[in-house]
Motif scaffolding. Structure first.
Motif, short mmCIF file in Angstrom:
data_model
loop_
_atom_site.label_atom_id
_atom_site.label_comp_id
_atom_site.label_asym_id
_atom_site.label_seq_id
_atom_site.Cartn_x
_atom_site.Cartn_y
_atom_site.Cartn_z
N SER A 146 0.82 -1.21 0.00
CA SER A 146 0.00 0.00 0.00
C SER A 146 0.86 1.26 0.00
O SER A 146 2.02 1.24 0.43
CB SER A 146 -0.93 0.02 1.22
OG SER A 146 -0.20 -0.13 2.43
N VAL A 147 0.27 2.35 -0.47
CA VAL A 147 0.95 3.63 -0.56
C VAL A 147 -0.04 4.73 -0.25
O VAL A 147 -1.24 4.59 -0.54
CB VAL A 147 1.60 3.81 -1.96
CG1 VAL A 147 0.54 3.90 -3.05
CG2 VAL A 147 2.53 5.03 -1.98
N TRP A 148 0.42 5.80 0.37
CA TRP A 148 -0.49 6.88 0.74
C TRP A 148 0.30 8.17 0.94
O TRP A 148 1.53 8.18 0.92
CB TRP A 148 -1.26 6.54 2.01
CG TRP A 148 -0.38 6.35 3.23
CD1 TRP A 148 -0.02 7.28 4.15
CD2 TRP A 148 0.24 5.12 3.65
NE1 TRP A 148 0.78 6.73 5.12
CE2 TRP A 148 0.96 5.40 4.83
CE3 TRP A 148 0.25 3.82 3.14
CZ2 TRP A 148 1.68 4.43 5.50
CZ3 TRP A 148 0.98 2.85 3.81
CH2 TRP A 148 1.68 3.16 4.98
N LEU A 149 -0.40 9.26 1.13
CA LEU A 149 0.18 10.55 1.46
C LEU A 149 -0.03 10.87 2.92
O LEU A 149 -1.01 10.41 3.53
CB LEU A 149 -0.45 11.66 0.61
CG LEU A 149 -0.16 11.64 -0.89
CD1 LEU A 149 -1.12 12.58 -1.61
CD2 LEU A 149 1.28 12.05 -1.17
N GLU A 150 0.87 11.66 3.51
CA GLU A 150 0.67 12.24 4.83
C GLU A 150 0.92 13.74 4.73
O GLU A 150 1.74 14.19 3.91
CB GLU A 150 1.60 11.61 5.87
CG GLU A 150 1.28 10.15 6.16
CD GLU A 150 2.16 9.56 7.26
OE1 GLU A 150 3.00 10.30 7.82
OE2 GLU A 150 2.00 8.37 7.56
N ARG A 151 0.23 14.50 5.55
CA ARG A 151 0.36 15.95 5.52
C ARG A 151 0.88 16.45 6.85
O ARG A 151 0.50 15.96 7.92
CB ARG A 151 -0.98 16.61 5.20
CG ARG A 151 -0.88 18.15 5.13
CD ARG A 151 -2.24 18.81 4.91
NE ARG A 151 -2.76 18.56 3.58
CZ ARG A 151 -3.88 17.87 3.32
NH1 ARG A 151 -4.57 17.37 4.32
NH2 ARG A 151 -4.28 17.70 2.10
N SER A 152 1.74 17.48 6.80
CA SER A 152 2.24 18.14 7.99
C SER A 152 1.94 19.63 7.89
O SER A 152 2.12 20.24 6.84
CB SER A 152 3.76 17.94 8.13
OG SER A 152 4.28 18.77 9.15
N THR A 153 1.50 20.20 8.98
CA THR A 153 1.26 21.64 9.02
C THR A 153 2.22 22.34 9.99
O THR A 153 2.05 23.51 10.29
CB THR A 153 -0.19 21.93 9.45
OG1 THR A 153 -0.43 21.32 10.72
CG2 THR A 153 -1.18 21.40 8.42
N ASP A 154 3.22 21.58 10.47
CA ASP A 154 4.16 22.16 11.43
C ASP A 154 5.59 22.13 10.92
O ASP A 154 6.55 21.93 11.66
CB ASP A 154 4.07 21.43 12.78
CG ASP A 154 4.36 19.94 12.65
OD1 ASP A 154 4.65 19.49 11.52
OD2 ASP A 154 4.29 19.24 13.67
#
Length: 493
Positions: free
Chosen positions: A69-77
């Motif tokens: 599996s593959v996915w994206l992660e988001r960071s706002t810091d």
């Protein structure tokens, strides 16, 4: 234009490369534009790709199998990964990080794609997981509009393509010492740039073979092979502060206490003494082994606990005096260069093959003098280092061809029999930069280093043995030539 960011997925960690950019060579020929980066993955065969365009990104996993599996992660810091998520090159903790737009490799397929997600003022990274493994691997965090990696990072990527995770060193390195130099080039890159995404390769190398016990992957019978590893572990300690690496260096250096050749005024023998000299030529005492020993002992004298420092300082002084006051004086050529070695002759030793000189011998001697200067602040040491640098890089140098470093004694290069000499020029430019970094050199110049780096005309960010010439089929790149090129880029930082 889309930027592609790929990650190396393996025990050592992940690396990212972004396509785009043009490499220029001001002193020679303008190379071809660099195309999209294509990274080979040694471990588990997977490649994770982060593709950034249109204000967002997608993730792709290639060369996988059903259930991956593959996915994206988001960071706002600013890319500070949550503790429970997988940072670049590390295994995850509890699998609780939010997975954005995940995709899975279907039956009879090898590729999976995530959906598109916008940056929305934050940063994105691609992560993936093999269906039959717990470890998660991620790219580094990537910001919208982020600049593409420079030629140096692309050279790092090509070098790490050739890392053999099963062996814990670079591919086809039977001698082991060239892997130590490749690791040193990688560490130097991280030290000079602050980019820490490749730290996992240091620990992975340390964990393999005999390293944790002896400091080296295996015993080759040659003392210089081991000393290259001592220097690599000192550099690793400087970068990380990890005492394991400092201890590995000490183990190597301390293990050479019985290798002083009585027939040659106590110089360190090239090979382990007591072995059949026909198979391990311990009757030779060479410049490279003693220059490396000088460097390692001088560096340890400023890094170990205070009680142990005088002993290493004394060893460094004894080695330098071997060059200046005892048998090693015969290696100091009137030209200012360092000759290769001495051979046993009865109960003494005499110069041999005085017409053969190597770039890396000059570099290693410069490094030894710089290391002792850093320990003692004796200005005369830099004066001597300057004289060697001037002889090796000045207009009368046998190593320069149209201002670009060459290795004239390496008659088998380029080609399959070149081997050791593929690393040599990298050692010289690395040492020359160390001299320049003292801020006290009257011989070392940035212009010389820039000329060497700008002479490199690789293809797809891979570089062969010859500097200053276009790529050609008779000069195929390998990990050793690539590490030498990275040394040149690092030195021009």
């Amino acid at each position: 234009m889309a930027e592609n960011s790929r990650v190396r997925w393996g025990v050592a960690g992940c690396v990212v490369a972004v396509a785009g950019g043009v490499l220029t060579a001001s002193d020679v020929v303008t190379p071809e534009p660099i195309g999209p980066a294509v990274l080979q993955v040694r471990q588990w065969s997977r490649v994770i790709t982060l593709t950034s365009s249109g204000g967002g990104a997608t993730a792709t996993l290639e060369h996988g199998q059903q259930g991956d599996s593959v996915w994206l992660e988001r960071s706002t810091d600013g890319g500070a990964a949550p503790a429970e998520s997988a940072d670049a090159g590390a295994e995850s903790g509890p699998d609780t990080a939010e997975r954005l737009a995940p995709g899975t490799v279907a039956a009879q397929q090898t590729v999976a794609h995530s959906g598109f997600r916008p940056y929305t003022g934050g940063m994105l990274r691609a992560c993936g997981k093999a269906g039959d493994r717990t470890a998660i691997r991620c790219t580094r965090w990537f910001a919208e509009g982020e600049a593409a990696p420079d030629r140096r990072q692309r050279a790092v990527e090509r070098l790490l393509d050739r890392y053999d995770h099963a062996a814990g060193r670079w591919e086809n390195d039977t001698s082991i010492w060239q892997s130590a130099n490749a690791l040193t080039a990688l560490i130097d890159y991280m030290q000079r740039t602050g980019d820490r995404q490749y730290l996992g390769y240091i620990d992975e190398t340390y964990q393999h073979g005999m390293v944790a016990k002896t400091g080296v992957p295996r015993q080759t019978g040659y003392n210089d092979d081991e000393l290259w590893w001592a220097l690599a572990w000192i550099d690793a300690f400087d970068l990380t502060g990890d005492q394991r690496y400092l201890q590995a260096a000490r183990t190597i250096v301390d293990g050479l206490d019985d290798q002083h050749a009585a027939f040659c005024d106590g110089g360190i023998a090239w090979a382990r003494m007591g072995v059949d000299p026909q198979s391990r030529p311990w009757t030779q005492v060479n410049a490279i082994t003693n220059a490396l020993y000088l460097t390692a002992t001088a560096q340890l004298s400023t890094r170990v606990d205070s009680a142990s420092r005088p002993a290493y300082a004394a060893r460094a002084l004894r080695t330098r005096e071997w060059f200046t006051d005892r048998a090693g004086r015969a290696l100091l050529d009137p030209s200012g260069l360092i000759n290769d070695h001495l051979d046993q002759h009865g109960d003494t030793c005499v110069p041999a093959d005085t017409e053969t000189r190597w770039t890396y011998v000059q570099g290693a001697m410069i490094s030894g003098l710089v290391a002792e200067y850093q320990a003692t602040r004796q200005a005369a040491l830099l004066t001597t280092a300057d004289s060697i640098a001037a002889a090796a890089t000045g207009r009368r140098s046998p190593f320069l061809r149209d201002g670009i470093l060459s290795e004239p004694a390496a008659t088998n290069c380029p080609g399959p029999d070149c081997k050791d000499a593929e690393t040599f020029k990298g050692v010289l430019v690395r040492s020359y930069r160390d001299l320049l970094d003292t801020g006290r050199s009257k011989a070392a110049t940035r212009e010389f280093l820039s000329r060497q780096a700008n002479s490199l005309l690789g293809k797809n960010d891979a570089y062969g043995f010859q500097w200053g010439t276009p790529p050609n089929p008779d000069d195929p790149p390998n990990y050793a030539t690539q590490a030498a090129a990275l040394d040149a880029f690092n030195a021009d930082e």
